[in-house]
Design an enzyme around this catalytic site. Structure first.
Site, mmCIF file in Angstrom:
data_model
loop_
_atom_site.group_PDB
_atom_site.id
_atom_site.type_symbol
_atom_site.label_atom_id
_atom_site.label_comp_id
_atom_site.label_asym_id
_atom_site.label_seq_id
_atom_site.Cartn_x
_atom_site.Cartn_y
_atom_site.Cartn_z
ATOM 1 N N GLU A 179 -48.583 -11.339 -37.672
ATOM 2 C CA GLU A 179 -47.572 -12.377 -37.889
ATOM 3 C C GLU A 179 -47.428 -12.766 -39.351
ATOM 4 O O GLU A 179 -46.640 -13.660 -39.678
ATOM 5 C CB GLU A 179 -47.911 -13.595 -37.035
ATOM 6 C CG GLU A 179 -47.806 -13.301 -35.551
ATOM 7 C CD GLU A 179 -48.435 -14.391 -34.688
ATOM 8 O OE1 GLU A 179 -48.726 -15.477 -35.220
ATOM 9 O OE2 GLU A 179 -48.633 -14.143 -33.493
ATOM 10 N N TRP A 218 -48.165 -11.768 -25.242
ATOM 11 C CA TRP A 218 -48.543 -10.363 -25.088
ATOM 12 C C TRP A 218 -50.047 -10.204 -24.976
ATOM 13 O O TRP A 218 -50.539 -9.117 -24.623
ATOM 14 C CB TRP A 218 -47.995 -9.536 -26.254
ATOM 15 C CG TRP A 218 -48.602 -9.883 -27.589
ATOM 16 C CD1 TRP A 218 -48.450 -11.030 -28.300
ATOM 17 C CD2 TRP A 218 -49.460 -9.054 -28.376
ATOM 18 N NE1 TRP A 218 -49.155 -10.966 -29.482
ATOM 19 C CE2 TRP A 218 -49.777 -9.772 -29.555
ATOM 20 C CE3 TRP A 218 -49.978 -7.764 -28.210
ATOM 21 C CZ2 TRP A 218 -50.604 -9.259 -30.558
ATOM 22 C CZ3 TRP A 218 -50.799 -7.243 -29.207
ATOM 23 C CH2 TRP A 218 -51.102 -7.990 -30.363
ATOM 24 N N ASP A 219 -50.796 -11.263 -25.246
ATOM 25 C CA ASP A 219 -52.252 -11.240 -25.094
ATOM 26 C C ASP A 219 -52.648 -10.703 -23.720
ATOM 27 O O ASP A 219 -53.617 -9.951 -23.587
ATOM 28 C CB ASP A 219 -52.830 -12.653 -25.207
ATOM 29 C CG ASP A 219 -52.411 -13.391 -26.464
ATOM 30 O OD1 ASP A 219 -51.366 -13.040 -27.042
ATOM 31 O OD2 ASP A 219 -53.120 -14.328 -26.856
#
Length: 486
Positions: free
Chosen positions: A222, A95-96
């Site tokens: 995370e 998703w970066d």
């Protein structure tokens, strides 16, 4: 070179022969001239000037060069987390790309952003297949991928990171708004937005009070997994569903090709309006997710420098149940969905999460820099900007040999333009609230908006907006609407 996953070897060889013949005809001087013309066009519309710190000036140009290098000839392939600079992550994309890299490309070299989103569209069938595997409707984009399929085994921080689908949709909406590319909106935007909106409606549910809740997900952080009502995820999902409803109504023929039911857009809008966003009334802050602010604090006072990053020294089980944040999550929401929060909520939230965020991820510092600048902590914002800008130039994470941290590299531009330039794109008009730290005397940057290029020049006492090229642009400066004319 020539490459294809579909065409015959003879066809690829013919392509290579054709390219060589064309190159010989053009000649070395012609190739150099073409390359210079391309780069001149890019830098004319993308350069950022920083006066007061030569190292930051070098860093932002280093960042822009590598972002262009990683994407300009992507040819509708993914932009991997390390770009073209190393073997880290084995070439996978995360998703970066959509959250950090594509915003920069959208406003500096939109063709590359368009290409990257065309790649996501090309993988839509695999995203639909992934949704079916997870017993969901619509499409679920993978957390980690090369060609479109999920490449991560089951892991709470990956499998449950559904925000990726909203991140892709957000990048679509940003590109469409910045460029007014109608053909792209119809061909690429409608399918992505509709299918991801269907997923959110299936993933969430209404409670007895009529609020729409999304349970059992992992947000950007995370160190917290399988949580209920992650604020970032819920706000991004709401934007996703609103964008899908608008696109479906605007382009009914394209929506009909997706077997859209007449009631679907209304269902998305209803869910978006009813989205539950948790708030801790006692502490007057937003918990990152339900009950986060009630968890036990991580024992930071007992940590030694060698204990970081925590993920290498402590079990995830322990991290999941404590107040400790790997990377900006709620703070990232303050940036991407800043129109939801009041200025006072931003100040209180930022202060609270400063105390529990350890930045064990290179994705954190740029978001923290942007919100530090917005909430008035300019010196702190500068320190965070240095962290993201120099992560590879100074090898701060001791792993640059694996390749550049491309998202953090993009964070250099984001920190300058969105932090100190105060640029926001979630309003009806481009919005600016510039502010400089004490060590900078000038910041100059450009944004491509449709066929126009806007120049913004900030000093400690004033800001000047001018058209570099194109037609008039309407924008807001600290809430005041102004028109920048030729």
């Amino acid at each position: 070179y020539g490459w294809s996953g579909r065409r015959s070897l003879a066809s690829v060889r013919a392509q290579v022969r054709g390219s060589l013949s064309e190159a010989r005809h053009t000649g070395w001087d012609g190739l150099v001239s073409s390359q210079k013309e391309f780069l001149d066009e890019f830098w004319h519309n993308a350069d950022v000037v920083v006066e007061g710190d030569e190292e930051m000036q070098q860093a932002v140009r280093f960042a822009l060069f590598h972002l262009l290098q990683a994407s300009a000839r992507g040819e509708r392939r993914a932009i991997p987390a390390k770009g073209l600079t190393g073997s880290g992550y084995d070439g996978h994309a995360f998703w970066d790309s959509e959250t950090f890299v594509l915003p920069v490309l959208t406003y500096t070299w939109p063709h590359a952003a368009r290409d990257a989103l065309h790649w996501r569209h090309a993988t839509l069938d695999m995203a639909r297949e992934r949704a079916q595997q997870l017993n969901l409707a619509g499409a679920t984009f993978p957390w980690r991928t090369i060609a479109g399929r999920e490449c991560s085994g089951y892991w709470p921080a990956s499998t449950a990171a559904f925000h990726v689908s909203a991140d892709v949709s957000d990048a679509v909406l940003r590109y469409v708004k910045a460029t007014s590319d109608e053909d792209f909106h119809k061909e690429v935007g409608v399918p992505i937005l509709v299918e991801t909106a269907r997923m959110w409606l299936e993933l969430g549910s209404y409670d007895t009070r009529g609020e729409f809740r999304i349970a059992g997900v992992t947000g950007p952080d995370e160190y917290s997994a399988i949580v209920d009502n992650n604020v970032y995820t819920n706000l991004m999902a709401a934007r996703n569903m609103r964008g899908a409803a608008e696109a479906a109504v605007r382009f009914p023929e394209e929506a009909a090709k997706l077997d859209l039911k007449p009631e679907e857009p209304e269902e998305w809008l209803r869910a978006a309006e009813a989205m539950h966003i948790p708030f801790d009334e006692g502490q007057q802050v937003h918990p990152q997710a339900d009950n986060f602010t009630h968890h036990e604090l991580w024992p930071f006072e007992k940590m030694e420098a060698s204990d970081y990053p925590l993920m290498l020294n402590y079990p995830y089980f322990d991290l999941y149940r404590k107040q400790v944040v790997k990377q900006a999550d709620l703070v990232l929401a303050l940036f991407t969905n800043g129109d939801y929060f009041t200025p006072e909520q931003k100040r209180r939230n930022f202060a609270y999460y400063e105390g529990v965020t350890v930045r064990d991820s290179s994705l954190s510092a740029c978001a923290q820099s942007i919100i530090a600048a917005e909430t008035g902590h300019l010196d702190l914002a500068w320190k965070y900007l240095q962290e993201t800008a120099l992560v590879d130039l100074h090898n701060l994470a001791h792993n640059t040999s694996d390749g550049l941290h491309l998202a953090a590299t993009a964070g250099t531009w984001l920190g300058l333009v969105c932090g100190f330039g105060g640029f926001r794109d979630y309003h009806d008009l481009p919005a600016f609230a510039p502010r400089l730290p004490s060590n900078l005397t000038r910041l100059n940057f450009k944004l491509r908006l449709g066929e126009s290029t806007l120049g913004v020049d900030v000093t400690s006492s004033e800001v000047t907006y001018r058209l570099v090229r194109g037609h008039a642009i309407e924008l807001t400066h600290y809430g005041e609407t102004v028109v920048v004319a030729p």
